[in-house]
Design an enzyme around this catalytic site. Structure first.
Site, PDB file in Angstrom:
ATOM      1  N   GLU A  64      -7.412  88.981 -15.543  1.00 54.90           N
ATOM      2  CA  GLU A  64      -7.147  87.407 -17.258  1.00 54.90           C
ATOM      3  C   GLU A  64      -7.993  85.831 -16.120  1.00 54.90           C
ATOM      4  OE1 GLU A  64      -3.100  85.654 -18.004  1.00 54.90           O
ATOM      5  OE2 GLU A  64      -2.556  87.066 -16.569  1.00 54.90           O
ATOM      6  N   ARG A 299      -0.348  95.652  -2.222  1.00 57.70           N
ATOM      7  CA  ARG A 299      -1.580  93.606  -3.300  1.00 57.70           C
ATOM      8  C   ARG A 299      -1.967  94.088  -1.340  1.00 57.70           C
ATOM      9  NH1 ARG A 299      -0.390  90.803  -7.213  1.00 57.70           N
ATOM     10  NH2 ARG A 299      -0.932  89.022  -6.499  1.00 57.70           N
ATOM     11  N   LYS A 309      -3.223  83.284  -7.714  1.00 52.82           N
ATOM     12  CA  LYS A 309      -3.672  81.565  -8.194  1.00 52.82           C
ATOM     13  C   LYS A 309      -3.202  80.631  -8.425  1.00 52.82           C
ATOM     14  CE  LYS A 309      -6.454  84.774 -11.387  1.00 52.82           C
ATOM     15  NZ  LYS A 309      -5.799  85.706 -13.050  1.00 52.82           N
TER      16      LYS A 309
END
Ligand code: ATP
Ligand code: MG
Length: 592
Positions: A64, A299, A309
């Site tokens: 994104e 992850r 983020k």
């Protein structure tokens, strides 16, 4: 989990993992062998007019564009682009820009820069594979109408609170919305009115009609389209309704003919919806077989940093660091400025592998990968970071001579460079000890030491300032001992120290970076991660460097002998006046 890598260096080809096994099995079975590809993303009608896809597999990296990429993303990039590279496929660079808020061109640019910097690209089989999910809004809208018409979606007018209350919990089933069984024609009409701006934000929502009693909460009639009056960076004000991520993502994969859609473990519970949606759209003839399949991997969690983020935004906006490319940040922009190498990241990704179990990776593994790649690639230079004077009293005033230092001990073909020796030199403060401790082999009163690439010298005295700190060491050199001349080794010394000639030095700013967090797991327990910030993560000094370093270009990397790896800062270096960042020390200073 601590991973011991001592036995497993640079696996070439990359070590196998469960995702590679799946890809290899699919290639063997021809799962995707005769799949048509129209040369661009598209629906079933378009794709079936295509010819056999020259790409054996298609993967994608779908950020994104709402922030800078971090080291966790590097794992995903190396995985997805690496699979495409190794199995004759393509990895699509896709901006998942379906959320109209928070997306900016600055992020798009920084993301493409980071992926290219890591050594990957999206041009393959004669075309570019850079895509924007927002280009699929028309199709997504059509797919939503199809779901309504086929009885698989409905407009819900419950309030947000009612919807939450009726969703149920992990142990209790949900309850059907009173709007669930309204006629498809009514839902279709309302959906069109939503699109046409006739209803307020939040007043109604389109939901998939699946099963409110499903043990998987994600299957309890998930929302798929919402009203949101927001200007989109690509489509402007064309839409006031936007698809939800969980609906958009599978559709994007299908239009792009992705074969292996690899995501992180949090999405495991979404996989049933992913399949439900694509099977429905395939049955309706909207998208073509074979369908993409989702696979989940763990992850990356890395000690001593934060990889989220939101936390990175807090650090930047709270001015805990100087910006997105602060060399202490785990962003790829920061890592690049720090002097980390793309090869080091690729080695790291191979070494940590891909698994289905969440674990923490030790930061030192990443640093070791950087050391290994830099040891290969970085030329050696001399730098005195904490200088004191060394005066060779028996060396003629105003004279200087050439000494020869190898550029790379492992690569004699890189030759030697000349460094000047003269009467006054800079040496490291720690290379002289007035009262030596046991096992100290450097310069001590009346002791002998070799000036690396130069002469053996004997200490004859020293001077101190009022505070008692040594400022100058005096010595005499032994003329027949110059390195590289016959008989130079006749006098044996235990110590060997580096130096630069004061008259031929380049004094400049050097930033010694340390970890940004002092705790391995920032914010663990009930701590606020901001309280775990290391207050001493940067130490800016003025160092004396050999003159050749004055010509370093931004991003040139070196090993400063005995100190570690350094890079000419990308941003603050001016031509002829570079400043340096310490990338990593030669050894891990944190290990006890
Ligand atoms: P964050 O959790 O930091 O906000 P994100 O997942 O929202 O990151 P995206 O832009 O959605 O960021 O991520 C793009 C891709 O990178 C996704 O496929 C995601 O799975 C992957 N990714 C993000 N963080 C990690 C991580 N720590 N380790 C591995 N892959 C990651
Ligand atoms: Mg995300």
């Amino acid at each position: 989990m601590h991973i011991d890598m001592s036995a497993d260096k640079t696996p070439i080809p990359p070590a196998s993992n469960f995702i590679r096994n799946i890809v290899e099995r699919d290639l063997e079975h021809g799962t995707y062998a005769n799949r048509p590809w129209a040369g661009a993303p598209g629906d079933a009608a378009q794709q079936t007019t295509g010819t056999t896809d020259p790409a054996k597999i298609r993967t994608r990296f779908p950020p994104e564009p709402n922030g800078y990429l971090h080291i966790g993303h590097a794992k995903s990039i190396c995985l997805n682009f690496g699979l495409a590279r190794d199995y004759n496929g393509v990895c699509h660079m896709r901006f998942d820009d379906t959320n109209p808020e928070k997306e900016e061109q600055e992020y798009v640019d920084s993301i493409t820069d980071a992926v290219r910097w890591l050594g990957f690209g999206w041009n393959a089989f004669g075309s570019s594979h850079l895509y924007y999910a927002s280009n699929y809004f028309d199709f997504m809208y059509r797919a939503a109408e199809y779901l309504i018409e086929s009885g698989n979606a409905y407009i819900d007018q419950q309030t947000a609170d009612e919807m939450r209350a009726n969703r149920g919990t992990l142990t209790e089933p949900g309850k059907d919305s009173p709007w669930r069984n309204r006629p498809a024609t009514e839902s279709l009409q309302l959906f069109r009115e939503m699109r046409d701006g006739k209803h307020a934000d939040g007043s109604m929502i389109l939901r998939a009609k699946i099963d409110m009693t499903s043990p998987n909460i994600n299957m309890r009639d998930p929302a798929i389209y919402r009203i949101k009056r927001a200007t989109h960076h690509n489509t402007g004000d064309k839409w006031c309704i936007y698809p939800m991520y969980t609906f958009a993502h599978p559709v994007e994969d299908a239009l792009e003919r992705i074969t292996h859609s690899i995501c992180t473990l949090e999405f495991e519970d979404q996989r049933p919806f992913y399949d439900w949606l694509l099977e429905n759209l395939r049955d309706g003839g909207l998208i073509a077989d074979p369908l993409p399949k989702q696979y989940e991997f763990a992850r990356l969690n890395l000690t001593y940093v934060v990889l989220s983020k939101r936390k990175l935004i807090d650090l930047v906006e709270g001015h805990y660091v100087s910006g997105w490319d602060d060399p202490r940040l785990p962003t790829l922009a920061g890592a690049r400025r720090r002097g980390y190498t793309p090869e080091g990241f690729r080695l790291f990704a191979d070494r940590i592998g891909v698994s289905k179990a969440d674990s923490w990776i030790e930061y030192t593994i990443l640093e070791d990968c950087m050391r290994e790649t830099l040891n290969e690639s970085a030329e050696r230079r001399i730098a005195v970071l904490d200088p004191i004077k060394l005066v060779i009293d028996n060396y003629p005033e105003g004279q200087s001579e050439d000494c020869f230092a190898p550029n790379h001990p492992l690569k004699p073909e890189l030759g030697k460079r000349t460094v000047q020796l003269s009467k006054e030199l800079w040496i490291e403060r720690e290379d002289f000890m007035e009262e030596p401790t046991k096992g100290y082999f450097r310069l001590v009163p009346d002791g002998l030491v070799r000036l690396r690439y130069g002469y053996v010298v004997k200490c004859t005295g020293f001077e101190k300032d009022a505070a008692g700190n040594v400022t100058t060491v005096h010595c005499e050199y032994l003329p027949d001992t110059k390195s590289g001349t016959p008989g130079a080794d006749a006098i044996k010394v235990k110590g060997n120290i580096h130096w630069v000639s004061a008259a031929h030095a380049y004094a400049t700013e050097v930033r010694l970076y340390d970890r940004l967090f002092k705790e391995a797991h920032p914010g663990a327990g009930d701590r606020n991660y901001l309280d775990d910030i290391n207050p001493n993560s940067i130490n800016t000094i003025t160092a004396q460097l050999e003159l050749a370093l004055k010509d370093a270009k931004p991003e040139d990397r070196f090993q400063f002998e005995r100190h570690g790896y350094f890079v000419a800062d990308q941003k603050d270096s001016v031509a002829g006046k570079p400043v340096f960042n310490r990338t990593v020390t030669l050894r891990d200073a944190w290990q006890k």
